[in-house]
Scaffold this active site. Structure first.
Site, PDB file in Angstrom:
ATOM      1  CB  SER A  29      -0.904   0.008   1.237  1.00  0.00           C
ATOM      2  OG  SER A  29      -0.123  -0.009   2.411  1.00  0.00           O
ATOM      3  CG  ASN A 116      -2.760  -4.478  13.840  1.00  0.00           C
ATOM      4  OD1 ASN A 116      -2.268  -4.411  12.709  1.00  0.00           O
ATOM      5  ND2 ASN A 116      -3.149  -5.613  14.388  1.00  0.00           N
ATOM      6  CG  HIS A 162     -43.967  18.931  -8.890  1.00  0.00           C
ATOM      7  ND1 HIS A 162     -43.926  17.599  -8.538  1.00  0.00           N
ATOM      8  CD2 HIS A 162     -44.660  19.561  -7.905  1.00  0.00           C
ATOM      9  CE1 HIS A 162     -44.593  17.433  -7.404  1.00  0.00           C
ATOM     10  NE2 HIS A 162     -45.040  18.608  -6.988  1.00  0.00           N
ATOM     11  CB  SER A 283     -19.189  21.987 -29.428  1.00  0.00           C
ATOM     12  OG  SER A 283     -19.289  21.203 -30.589  1.00  0.00           O
ATOM     13  CE  LYS A 289     -23.958  22.416 -27.848  1.00  0.00           C
ATOM     14  NZ  LYS A 289     -24.569  22.219 -26.601  1.00  0.00           N
ATOM     15  CG  ASN A 291     -21.337  22.448 -24.410  1.00  0.00           C
ATOM     16  OD1 ASN A 291     -22.475  22.847 -24.695  1.00  0.00           O
ATOM     17  ND2 ASN A 291     -20.579  21.788 -25.259  1.00  0.00           N
ATOM     18  CD  GLU A 296     -22.699  19.054 -18.874  1.00  0.00           C
ATOM     19  OE1 GLU A 296     -21.784  18.474 -19.478  1.00  0.00           O
ATOM     20  OE2 GLU A 296     -23.576  19.729 -19.441  1.00  0.00           O
ATOM     21  CE1 TYR A 323      -5.136  -3.591   9.548  1.00  0.00           C
ATOM     22  CE2 TYR A 323      -4.138  -5.739   9.178  1.00  0.00           C
ATOM     23  CZ  TYR A 323      -4.408  -4.460   8.751  1.00  0.00           C
ATOM     24  OH  TYR A 323      -3.977  -4.043   7.521  1.00  0.00           O
ATOM     25  CD  GLN A 328      -2.369  -2.520   2.859  1.00  0.00           C
ATOM     26  OE1 GLN A 328      -1.570  -2.732   3.739  1.00  0.00           O
ATOM     27  NE2 GLN A 328      -2.265  -3.035   1.645  1.00  0.00           N
ATOM     28  CE  LYS A 331      -3.630   2.792   5.265  1.00  0.00           C
ATOM     29  NZ  LYS A 331      -4.557   1.950   6.040  1.00  0.00           N
TER      30      LYS A 331
HETATM   31  N1  ARG Z   1      -0.567  -1.322   5.825  1.00  0.00           N
HETATM   32  C1  ARG Z   1      -1.409  -1.854   6.849  1.00  0.00           C
HETATM   33  C2  ARG Z   1      -2.762  -1.133   6.769  1.00  0.00           C
HETATM   34  O1  ARG Z   1      -2.797  -0.098   6.252  1.00  0.00           O
HETATM   35  C3  ARG Z   1      -0.824  -1.634   8.191  1.00  0.00           C
HETATM   36  C4  ARG Z   1      -1.323  -2.566   9.250  1.00  0.00           C
HETATM   37  C5  ARG Z   1      -0.685  -3.866   9.110  1.00  0.00           C
HETATM   38  N2  ARG Z   1      -1.024  -4.774  10.133  1.00  0.00           N
HETATM   39  C6  ARG Z   1      -0.986  -6.081   9.956  1.00  0.00           C
HETATM   40  N3  ARG Z   1      -1.343  -6.815  10.948  1.00  0.00           N
HETATM   41  N4  ARG Z   1      -0.675  -6.632   8.812  1.00  0.00           N
HETATM   42  O2  ARG Z   1      -3.758  -1.616   7.203  1.00  0.00           O
END
Ligand code: ARG
Length: 464
Positions: A29, A116, A162, A283, A289, A291, A296, A323, A328, A331
């Site tokens: 991530s 965690n 309406h 356009s 045009k 627009n 939109e 957890y 993950q 985010k």
């Molecule tokens: N990159 C993980 C997340 O965003 C961090 C937590 C990882 N914890 C674990 N037990 N693998 O959730």
């Protein structure tokens, strides 16, 4: 960072084989959560300060770690830090780099902590900061709407139900409706700030820790109000994420409704407003045009906000507490929703500063569609003491007559009116004046010019 031992996973003693490349790639991530680097470093510094204060790590090691973390922060800010996707996330990347800089002593940093609690701490710190930014942006949108309202207190337009002419209103009153919506949005974000004030740091992986840590200390140092109260709930809880995504979604709905209305009013059929050249596009084939693309775009993007909210709800719905890796993605969803809302508000502000109100056309349309019929019925109730339902019937007869004669209500003569309701007097004619109709809506929250002036004052005081 060289390709050396430091690339190996922290768990290599236990898991002898390298993780499949495909999973490493899929599971990392880092590209998303590197946005949390400042919060991660801040959280780590406070954590080791607390470990030292509690005599869990020595002074020298604490200083070494903090020095290393500051150096890493500097590297990242100066874009000298190499983000290596072999590392699962920002937390691992920073820890690995710390080993490179200060050596084995880096290993003390994770005493009494788990990723965690670390990740939620970072995330809450980031959300706190970003929520405050959104609130600021909402306030500047509200200010621009108030400026528009101030210039249009006496601008008469048809109020629709309406999308048919219903009752005359002031254009300012319409604009102030959006102030109410955005104020409620602000409140939703402020409400969530309260959840974001609970400090997750110190709950460990799920059960707390045997080290004599001081959670009150980290709470204070990180600007939280109190430590979270249940370690299992803390590592599982993403309610603050859902609340944020919901607050974003509803704000997006309000932006989208405004966008839709402006698109309709700017259309050739309505022509109630004109978007200036800065906020329209042309356009490729039709030279005439102009627009309303930005509007939109605002309307269309709303679906993404809903999508992010629903993704998060779906991730949570079948997940046992504690957890799981499913979490993950929280985010990514939040960053996408945040970026989009921030941009949407900037675009909306630009639009609100770049449109013209076609007052003449508004008035012309407001004179259409027997828009003062309710005022006539109310007049009959007040003057002739009819029950409202009777007055409604008489008024409907008058409207039918006017329609047959192809006349507006204010074009009917006293004679014509008297033919339908003989007791009507000359003063009935005042009722057909649109400004009179607006002025008469003095009930609290109504469209009377006086009410609007007062409301604008009140909002301006609140916002400053
Ligand atoms: N990159 C993980 C997340 O965003 C961090 C937590 C990882 N914890 C674990 N037990 N693998 O959730």
């Amino acid at each position: 960072m060289s390709k050396n031992k430091n690339n190996q996973a922290i768990w290599k003693e236990r898991i002898s084989k390298d993780t499949s490349l495909i999973f490493k790639k899929f599971g990392s991530s880092l590209n998303v959560d590197k946005r949390l680097f400042k919060e991660d470093i801040m959280g780590s510094i406070v954590h080791v300060e607390m470990l030292f204060k509690q005599k869990i790590i020595p002074f020298k090691i604490k200083n070494k770690i903090i020095w290393g973390l500051n150096k890493i922060q500097n590297e990242i800010v100066k874009k000298k830090f190499i983000f290596n996707n072999d590392h699962e996330d920002i937390h691992m990347s920073i820890e690995k780099r710390l080993f490179e800089i200060i050596g084995k002593d880096a290993g003390f940093i994770h005493t009494g902590r788990s990723r965690n609690d670390q990740v939620i701490t970072d995330f809450k710190l980031w959300l706190r900061k970003s929520t405050k930014k959104i609130i600021k942006n909402l306030e500047s949108t509200i200010k621009i709407i108030l400026q528009n309202a101030e210039k249009n207190v006496e601008t008469v337009m048809p109020g629709f139900t309406h999308l048919k002419n219903a009752q005359p209103i002031s254009f300012a009153h319409y604009m102030l409706a959006y102030v109410e919506m955005f104020q409620r949005d602000k409140k939703r974000f402020i409400y969530n700030l309260e959840n974001l004030m609970e400090n997750p740091l110190g709950v460990g992986a799920l059960s707390g820790t045997s080290f004599n840590i001081d959670r009150e200390y980290t709470t204070k140092k990180l600007g939280f109000n109190y430590p979270t109260k249940n370690s299992i709930d803390t590592v599982s809880d993403r309610d603050f994420v859902v609340d944020f995504l919901y607050a974003v979604s509803l704000t997006a709905v309000h932006i989208s409704r405004l966008a839709e209305e402006f698109i309709v009013w700017n259309s050739d059929g309505f022509k109630l407003i004109t978007l200036k050249d800065k906020i329209v596009t042309g356009s490729s084939i039709m030279p005439q045009k102009k627009n309303p693309d930005p509007l939109e775009f605002l309307r269309g993007k709303t679906g993404n906000a809903f999508g992010n909210l629903f993704s998060m709800l779906t991730i949570l719905k079948g997940l046992p507490v504690s957890y799981f890796k499913d979490l993950q993605d929280d985010k990514d969803l939040v960053f996408k929703s945040y970026d989009q809302l921030k941009n949407s508000l900037i675009i909306l502000n630009e639009i609100l500063k770049n449109f013209a109100v076609n007052k003449k056309r508004m008035l012309e349309l407001a004179n259409d569609g027997y828009i003062t019929a309710t005022d006539l019925a109310d007049h009959i109730v007040k003057e002739l003491k009819y029950p409202f339902r009777e007055a409604y019937k008489v008024t409907a007869k008058i409207v039918n007559y006017a329609e047959k004669k192809n006349k507006r209500l204010d074009e009917l003569t006293m004679n014509e009116l008297k033919k339908i309701e003989s007791r009507l007097k000359e003063n009935v004619l005042n009722v057909f004046d649109l400004k009179n109709a607006i002025r008469s809506k003095k009930s609290y929250g109504g469209t009377s010019f006086m009410n609007i002036q007062k409301m604008i004052k009140k909002y301006k005081k609140e916002i400053k």
